[in-house]
Motif scaffolding. Structure first.
Motif, PDB file in Angstrom:
ATOM      1  N   ASP A  46       6.420  -2.568  -3.732  1.00 52.39           N
ATOM      2  CA  ASP A  46       6.941  -1.251  -4.106  1.00 52.39           C
ATOM      3  C   ASP A  46       6.917  -0.301  -2.913  1.00 52.39           C
ATOM      4  O   ASP A  46       5.869  -0.086  -2.306  1.00 52.39           O
ATOM      5  N   SER A 150      10.827   7.150 -12.439  1.00 51.52           N
ATOM      6  CA  SER A 150       9.409   7.288 -12.128  1.00 51.52           C
ATOM      7  C   SER A 150       8.996   8.726 -12.449  1.00 51.52           C
ATOM      8  O   SER A 150       9.804   9.654 -12.271  1.00 51.52           O
ATOM      9  N   ASN A 151       7.793   8.870 -12.942  1.00 52.89           N
ATOM     10  CA  ASN A 151       7.235  10.197 -13.261  1.00 52.89           C
ATOM     11  C   ASN A 151       7.997  10.909 -14.369  1.00 52.89           C
ATOM     12  O   ASN A 151       7.940  12.136 -14.469  1.00 52.89           O
ATOM     13  N   GLN A 172       7.853   4.242 -13.897  1.00 55.37           N
ATOM     14  CA  GLN A 172       6.637   4.107 -13.065  1.00 55.37           C
ATOM     15  C   GLN A 172       5.897   5.439 -13.086  1.00 55.37           C
ATOM     16  O   GLN A 172       6.407   6.442 -12.607  1.00 55.37           O
ATOM     17  N   SER A 199      -1.047   4.434  -8.480  1.00 54.09           N
ATOM     18  CA  SER A 199      -2.448   4.821  -8.215  1.00 54.09           C
ATOM     19  C   SER A 199      -3.405   4.304  -9.302  1.00 54.09           C
ATOM     20  O   SER A 199      -4.164   5.085  -9.887  1.00 54.09           O
ATOM     21  N   GLY A 203      -5.713   6.526  -6.284  1.00 54.45           N
ATOM     22  CA  GLY A 203      -5.233   6.924  -4.958  1.00 54.45           C
ATOM     23  C   GLY A 203      -6.378   6.987  -3.972  1.00 54.45           C
ATOM     24  O   GLY A 203      -7.554   6.826  -4.343  1.00 54.45           O
ATOM     25  N   SER A 244      -3.488  -1.807  -0.840  1.00 54.24           N
ATOM     26  CA  SER A 244      -4.674  -2.068  -0.035  1.00 54.24           C
ATOM     27  C   SER A 244      -4.249  -2.541   1.344  1.00 54.24           C
ATOM     28  O   SER A 244      -3.205  -3.170   1.496  1.00 54.24           O
ATOM     29  N   THR A 245      -5.073  -2.238   2.335  1.00 56.52           N
ATOM     30  CA  THR A 245      -4.835  -2.822   3.659  1.00 56.52           C
ATOM     31  C   THR A 245      -5.906  -3.878   3.954  1.00 56.52           C
ATOM     32  O   THR A 245      -5.941  -4.427   5.035  1.00 56.52           O
ATOM     33  N   HIS A 249      -9.581  -7.092  -0.648  1.00 55.33           N
ATOM     34  CA  HIS A 249      -9.206  -6.302  -1.827  1.00 55.33           C
ATOM     35  C   HIS A 249      -7.912  -6.839  -2.442  1.00 55.33           C
ATOM     36  O   HIS A 249      -7.790  -6.932  -3.657  1.00 55.33           O
ATOM     37  N   ASN A 253      -7.691  -8.190  -6.230  1.00 55.83           N
ATOM     38  CA  ASN A 253      -6.791  -7.544  -7.192  1.00 55.83           C
ATOM     39  C   ASN A 253      -5.821  -8.528  -7.852  1.00 55.83           C
ATOM     40  O   ASN A 253      -5.111  -8.167  -8.781  1.00 55.83           O
TER      41      ASN A 253
HETATM   42  N1  LIG Z   1       6.054   6.799  -8.078  1.00 59.41           N
HETATM   43  C1  LIG Z   1       5.231   7.636  -7.511  1.00 59.41           C
HETATM   44  O1  LIG Z   1       5.399   8.872  -7.537  1.00 59.41           O
HETATM   45  C2  LIG Z   1       4.032   7.088  -6.785  1.00 59.41           C
HETATM   46  C3  LIG Z   1       3.023   7.948  -6.345  1.00 59.41           C
HETATM   47  C4  LIG Z   1       1.903   7.400  -5.724  1.00 59.41           C
HETATM   48  C5  LIG Z   1       1.824   6.013  -5.553  1.00 59.41           C
HETATM   49  N2  LIG Z   1       2.866   5.194  -5.937  1.00 59.41           N
HETATM   50  C6  LIG Z   1       2.809   3.703  -5.717  1.00 59.41           C
HETATM   51  O2  LIG Z   1       1.580   3.196  -6.233  1.00 59.41           O
HETATM   52  C7  LIG Z   1       0.927   2.483  -5.185  1.00 59.41           C
HETATM   53  C8  LIG Z   1      -0.580   2.476  -5.386  1.00 59.41           C
HETATM   54  O3  LIG Z   1      -1.128   3.777  -5.398  1.00 59.41           O
HETATM   55  P1  LIG Z   1      -2.029   4.381  -4.200  1.00 59.41           P
HETATM   56  O4  LIG Z   1      -1.441   3.958  -2.905  1.00 59.41           O
HETATM   57  O5  LIG Z   1      -2.202   5.829  -4.480  1.00 59.41           O
HETATM   58  O6  LIG Z   1      -3.447   3.697  -4.290  1.00 59.41           O
HETATM   59  P2  LIG Z   1      -4.369   2.855  -5.312  1.00 59.41           P
HETATM   60  O7  LIG Z   1      -3.698   1.534  -5.618  1.00 59.41           O
HETATM   61  O8  LIG Z   1      -4.802   3.701  -6.434  1.00 59.41           O
HETATM   62  O9  LIG Z   1      -5.580   2.514  -4.337  1.00 59.41           O
HETATM   63  C9  LIG Z   1      -6.457   3.513  -3.842  1.00 59.41           C
HETATM   64  C10 LIG Z   1      -7.391   2.929  -2.822  1.00 59.41           C
HETATM   65  O10 LIG Z   1      -8.170   1.897  -3.416  1.00 59.41           O
HETATM   66  C11 LIG Z   1      -8.563   0.977  -2.413  1.00 59.41           C
HETATM   67  N3  LIG Z   1      -8.655  -0.357  -3.034  1.00 59.41           N
HETATM   68  C12 LIG Z   1      -7.652  -1.215  -3.355  1.00 59.41           C
HETATM   69  N4  LIG Z   1      -8.154  -2.329  -3.919  1.00 59.41           N
HETATM   70  C13 LIG Z   1      -9.505  -2.172  -3.956  1.00 59.41           C
HETATM   71  C14 LIG Z   1     -10.555  -2.988  -4.417  1.00 59.41           C
HETATM   72  N5  LIG Z   1     -10.332  -4.187  -4.974  1.00 59.41           N
HETATM   73  N6  LIG Z   1     -11.814  -2.511  -4.305  1.00 59.41           N
HETATM   74  C15 LIG Z   1     -12.073  -1.303  -3.757  1.00 59.41           C
HETATM   75  N7  LIG Z   1     -11.105  -0.473  -3.279  1.00 59.41           N
HETATM   76  C16 LIG Z   1      -9.829  -0.920  -3.392  1.00 59.41           C
HETATM   77  C17 LIG Z   1      -7.491   1.005  -1.345  1.00 59.41           C
HETATM   78  O11 LIG Z   1      -8.113   1.093  -0.070  1.00 59.41           O
HETATM   79  P3  LIG Z   1      -8.155  -0.166   0.944  1.00 59.41           P
HETATM   80  O12 LIG Z   1      -6.846  -0.145   1.670  1.00 59.41           O
HETATM   81  O13 LIG Z   1      -9.318   0.133   1.807  1.00 59.41           O
HETATM   82  O14 LIG Z   1      -8.337  -1.417   0.134  1.00 59.41           O
HETATM   83  C18 LIG Z   1      -6.660   2.250  -1.656  1.00 59.41           C
HETATM   84  O15 LIG Z   1      -6.580   3.162  -0.590  1.00 59.41           O
HETATM   85  C19 LIG Z   1       1.417   3.197  -3.923  1.00 59.41           C
HETATM   86  O16 LIG Z   1       1.110   2.522  -2.748  1.00 59.41           O
HETATM   87  C20 LIG Z   1       2.878   3.349  -4.240  1.00 59.41           C
HETATM   88  O17 LIG Z   1       3.574   2.136  -4.022  1.00 59.41           O
HETATM   89  C21 LIG Z   1       3.949   5.712  -6.568  1.00 59.41           C
END
Ligand SMILES: NC(=O)c1ccc[n+]([C@@H]2O[C@H](COP(=O)([O-])OP(=O)(O)OC[C@H]3O[C@@H](n4cnc5c(N)ncnc54)[C@H](OP(=O)(O)O)[C@@H]3O)[C@@H](O)[C@H]2O)c1
Length: 287
Positions: A46, A150-151, A172, A199, A203, A244-245, A249, A253
């Motif tokens: 995504d 989305s949203n 989404q 998220s 996030g 995740s980077t 993780h 996941n």
């Molecule tokens: N449509 C929209 O408006 C919208 C808005 C926001 C996001 N999104 C999409 O949703 C995706 C995900 O949301 P997000 O980027 O906000 O983050 P998220 O998936 O909620 O992750 C938050 C943090 O969790 C950590 N993490 C991941 N796996 C983990 C694990 N197993 N254990 C511990 N920590 C873990 C990651 O850090 P590390 O890198 O250190 O693992 C990451 O920075 C986005 O990348 C994007 O594609 C869409």
């Protein structure tokens, strides 16, 4: 259900039950995260024009395809039209730019990133419908395999369904413990529209993974809190998009399919205290 399972959208297109999110700085970091994700088993990637990394996402996908002997149709690519590109013409141009940046000749999923809302647009309904027509036409000529939004809150989605020819296939939305958007999700599901959770861990910098209920349940099953959250979403038929980077993780996941939360555990997580969310409210965000 396992990490290779799929849901069938309302147009018959199959999408993986988990996806990989790419809010990651452009360049080598995005390229290597996308490659690691695909190598780990993710098949839904995504991104969005606003993330500014479609070129790197495309590069990561192409390199991963070669290294893992995958075909284009093995990977689903999702991107989104930003609100500065609302309206039929601008959305069509934005889509073609995304396609070019990604280096693809079609995308699997294209979404309207945010709804136009009544606070900032008297003609919000027409504007969303006009933007949607661009997605419908690109879908009809095969440039997009599945179109969605989305949203969108329930009332945005209801209006769009009433105003358009093709029903969205995906919504989404932000969805995590302490911010379960039950009304938006249940309305979409009642319309046979697939819900994706952005998220899922709240996030970057969020306390969602420290949620007390989630941690108590994780301890009981000998799982990571992240895996409990993913299960909570999957048991609601919602696709989590995790970012995740870290390759560990990424693997964690995708490795959470061998346990099941009880109804009372699901309800307990539903009631987790507010954990942040709606930094931008779709009804009031200036866009
Ligand atoms: N449509 C929209 O408006 C919208 C808005 C926001 C996001 N999104 C999409 O949703 C995706 C995900 O949301 P997000 O980027 O906000 O983050 P998220 O998936 O909620 O992750 C938050 C943090 O969790 C950590 N993490 C991941 N796996 C983990 C694990 N197993 N254990 C511990 N920590 C873990 C990651 O850090 P590390 O890198 O250190 O693992 C990451 O920075 C986005 O990348 C994007 O594609 C869409």
């Amino acid at each position: 259900m396992d990490k290779t399972s799929t849901y069938t959208l309302n147009n018959g297109y199959n999408v993986p039950v988990v996806g990989f999110g790419t809010i990651i700085p452009d360049g080598e970091q995005t390229v290597s995260a996308v490659k690691d994700a695909i190598k780990s088993g993710y098949r839904l990637i995504d991104t969005a024009e606003i993330y500014g990394n479609e070129v790197s996402v495309g590069q990561g996908i192409r390199e991963a395809m070669v290294e893992n002997n995958l075909k284009r149709e093995d990977i689903l690519v999702s991107t989104k039209a930003w609100h500065s590109h609302r309206g039929y013409e601008k959305t069509t141009v934005a889509f073609n730019e995304s396609l070019q940046k990604l280096g693809l000749d079609y995308v699997d999923i294209y979404l309207i990133h945010w709804p136009a809302n009544a606070k900032w647009h008297d003609d919000w309904r027409e504007l969303n419908a006009d933007t949607w027509r661009a997605l419908e036409d690109l879908y009809k000529v095969g440039k997009i395999k599945a179109i969605g939004v989305s949203n969108f809150l329930a009332h945005h989605l209801k209006a769009l369904i009433e105003d358009s020819e093709i029903k969205p296939m995906i919504n989404q939305i932000e969805y995590h413990p302490g911010f379960a958007q039950t009304e938006a999700a249940e309305y979409a599901q009642s319309q046979n529209i697939q819900v994706e959770a952005w998220s899922p861990f709240g996030g970057p910098g969020s306390n969602v993974l420290k949620d007390a209920t989630v941690n108590e349940i994780a301890k009981k099953y000998g799982k990571q809190p992240s895996q409990v959250i993913l299960h909570w979403l999957i048991q609601k038929n919602i696709i989590p998009l995790t970012k995740s980077t870290s390759i560990n993780h990424m693997r964690d996941n995708l490795d959470d399919f061998d346990f099941e939360l009880t109804g009372s555990e699901m309800n307990a997580i539903d009631k987790s205290p507010y954990s942040g969310g709606f930094q931008f409210d779709p009804d009031t965000a200036k866009s």
